[in-house]
Design a protein around this motif. Structure first.
Motif, mmCIF file in Angstrom:
data_model
loop_
_atom_site.group_PDB
_atom_site.id
_atom_site.type_symbol
_atom_site.label_atom_id
_atom_site.label_comp_id
_atom_site.label_asym_id
_atom_site.label_seq_id
_atom_site.Cartn_x
_atom_site.Cartn_y
_atom_site.Cartn_z
ATOM 1 N N VAL A 102 1.310 -0.987 -0.119
ATOM 2 C CA VAL A 102 -0.042 0.061 0.243
ATOM 3 C C VAL A 102 0.833 1.198 0.083
ATOM 4 C CG1 VAL A 102 -1.391 1.314 1.532
ATOM 5 C CG2 VAL A 102 -2.166 -1.623 1.047
ATOM 6 N N GLY A 103 1.774 1.627 0.730
ATOM 7 C CA GLY A 103 3.120 2.376 0.707
ATOM 8 C C GLY A 103 3.645 2.854 -0.676
ATOM 9 N N ILE A 104 4.012 1.390 -1.524
ATOM 10 C CA ILE A 104 4.723 2.097 -2.766
ATOM 11 C C ILE A 104 3.730 2.208 -3.417
ATOM 12 C CG2 ILE A 104 5.862 0.553 -4.688
ATOM 13 C CD1 ILE A 104 7.157 -0.997 -2.935
ATOM 14 N N TRP A 105 2.579 1.952 -3.586
ATOM 15 C CA TRP A 105 1.388 2.271 -4.351
ATOM 16 C C TRP A 105 0.966 3.582 -4.151
ATOM 17 C CZ3 TRP A 105 -3.831 -0.273 -3.949
ATOM 18 C CH2 TRP A 105 -4.787 0.638 -5.181
ATOM 19 N N GLY A 106 0.706 3.742 -2.735
ATOM 20 C CA GLY A 106 0.215 5.060 -2.599
ATOM 21 C C GLY A 106 1.709 6.732 -2.820
ATOM 22 N N ALA A 107 2.934 5.927 -2.512
ATOM 23 C CA ALA A 107 3.803 6.842 -2.335
ATOM 24 C C ALA A 107 4.128 6.734 -4.611
ATOM 25 C CB ALA A 107 5.526 6.005 -2.674
ATOM 26 N N SER A 108 3.878 6.262 -5.438
ATOM 27 C CA SER A 108 3.907 6.400 -6.382
ATOM 28 C C SER A 108 2.485 6.960 -7.333
ATOM 29 C CB SER A 108 3.408 4.448 -6.833
ATOM 30 O OG SER A 108 4.909 3.859 -7.476
ATOM 31 N N LEU A 109 1.603 6.463 -6.593
ATOM 32 C CA LEU A 109 1.133 7.505 -7.445
ATOM 33 C C LEU A 109 0.867 9.387 -7.038
ATOM 34 C CD1 LEU A 109 -2.142 5.706 -5.953
ATOM 35 C CD2 LEU A 109 -1.889 6.170 -8.210
ATOM 36 N N TRP A 110 0.817 9.386 -5.466
ATOM 37 C CA TRP A 110 1.936 10.970 -5.004
ATOM 38 C C TRP A 110 2.752 11.283 -6.464
ATOM 39 C CZ3 TRP A 110 5.823 12.318 -1.656
ATOM 40 C CH2 TRP A 110 5.849 14.057 -1.569
ATOM 41 N N SER A 111 3.600 10.326 -6.370
ATOM 42 C CA SER A 111 5.027 11.095 -7.211
ATOM 43 C C SER A 111 4.928 11.488 -8.630
ATOM 44 C CB SER A 111 5.918 9.666 -7.404
ATOM 45 O OG SER A 111 5.308 9.118 -8.400
ATOM 46 N N LEU A 112 3.295 10.554 -9.517
ATOM 47 C CA LEU A 112 2.551 11.169 -10.382
ATOM 48 C C LEU A 112 2.052 12.512 -9.385
ATOM 49 C CD1 LEU A 112 2.036 7.412 -11.846
ATOM 50 C CD2 LEU A 112 3.343 9.218 -12.509
ATOM 51 N N GLY A 113 1.750 12.689 -9.294
ATOM 52 C CA GLY A 113 1.008 13.788 -9.141
ATOM 53 C C GLY A 113 -0.598 13.179 -9.456
ATOM 54 N N LYS A 114 -0.897 11.648 -8.605
ATOM 55 C CA LYS A 114 -2.752 11.435 -8.788
ATOM 56 C C LYS A 114 -2.907 11.190 -7.447
ATOM 57 C CE LYS A 114 -1.918 8.787 -12.997
ATOM 58 N NZ LYS A 114 -2.891 7.979 -14.062
#
Length: 165
Positions: A102-114
């Motif tokens: 969940v942390g990796i998925w959320g960080a990926s979304l956050w880094s993409l500006g989503k």
């Protein structure tokens, strides 16, 4: 013995004895059949609460024996039934792995500006881990008297005070 440790343990040196004699002494103790049962494997003993008094949170004592010259080193490990222990172990592992994903998925979304609202799952999973820990501590407290009984049984057999860490 009641502590924040999940599996209390001890190390006890018994001088001028042989491990086979000590194992036989523990296995043949008269008190054993009344309140406890014993499972014997080479160099290992498992002392459990008698099935008539056993409940979900009943502890067991695993003793391992090592001969060092004329002395025997006894290592004791208190813990719940292996099924209960496995439930909590896999509960912690599953919570940790889910938190990682969940942390990796959320960080990926956050880094993409989503929208990264999935990151709210991390504190929820952390709360679940804390809940598992508190649940295990409550269970340990429910089995505390039986753990004291097993410990006093061991101390009576060895005629020695044993400190649990």
């Amino acid at each position: 013995m009641s502590s924040f440790r999940i599996r209390p343990r001890f190390k006890h040196r018994i001088e001028n004895t042989q491990k086979e004699e000590l194992e036989v002494t523990i296995r043949t103790a008269p008190e054993l059949g009344k309140q406890f049962t014993c499972t014997h494997l080479p160099d290992h003993l498992y002392i459990r609460i008698h099935p008539s008094e056993r409940h979900f949170w009943s502890p067991q004592l695993h003793l391992s024996f090592d001969q060092e010259g004329n002395d025997v080193i006894v290592r004791g490990l208190y813990g719940p039934n292996p099924t209960v222990w496995a439930f909590f172990f896999f509960g912690y592992v599953a919570t940790g792995i889910l938190s990682l994903f969940v942390g990796i998925w959320g960080a990926s979304l956050w880094s993409l500006g989503k929208d990264a609202s999935v990151l709210w799952g991390v504190p929820v999973l952390a709360a679940l881990a804390v809940g598992l820990y508190l649940f295990s501590q409550a269970g340990q407290k429910l089995g505390a008297q039986q753990m004291f009984d097993i410990h006093h049984f061991y101390e009576d057999i060895t005629r020695d005070k044993v400190i649990v860490s």
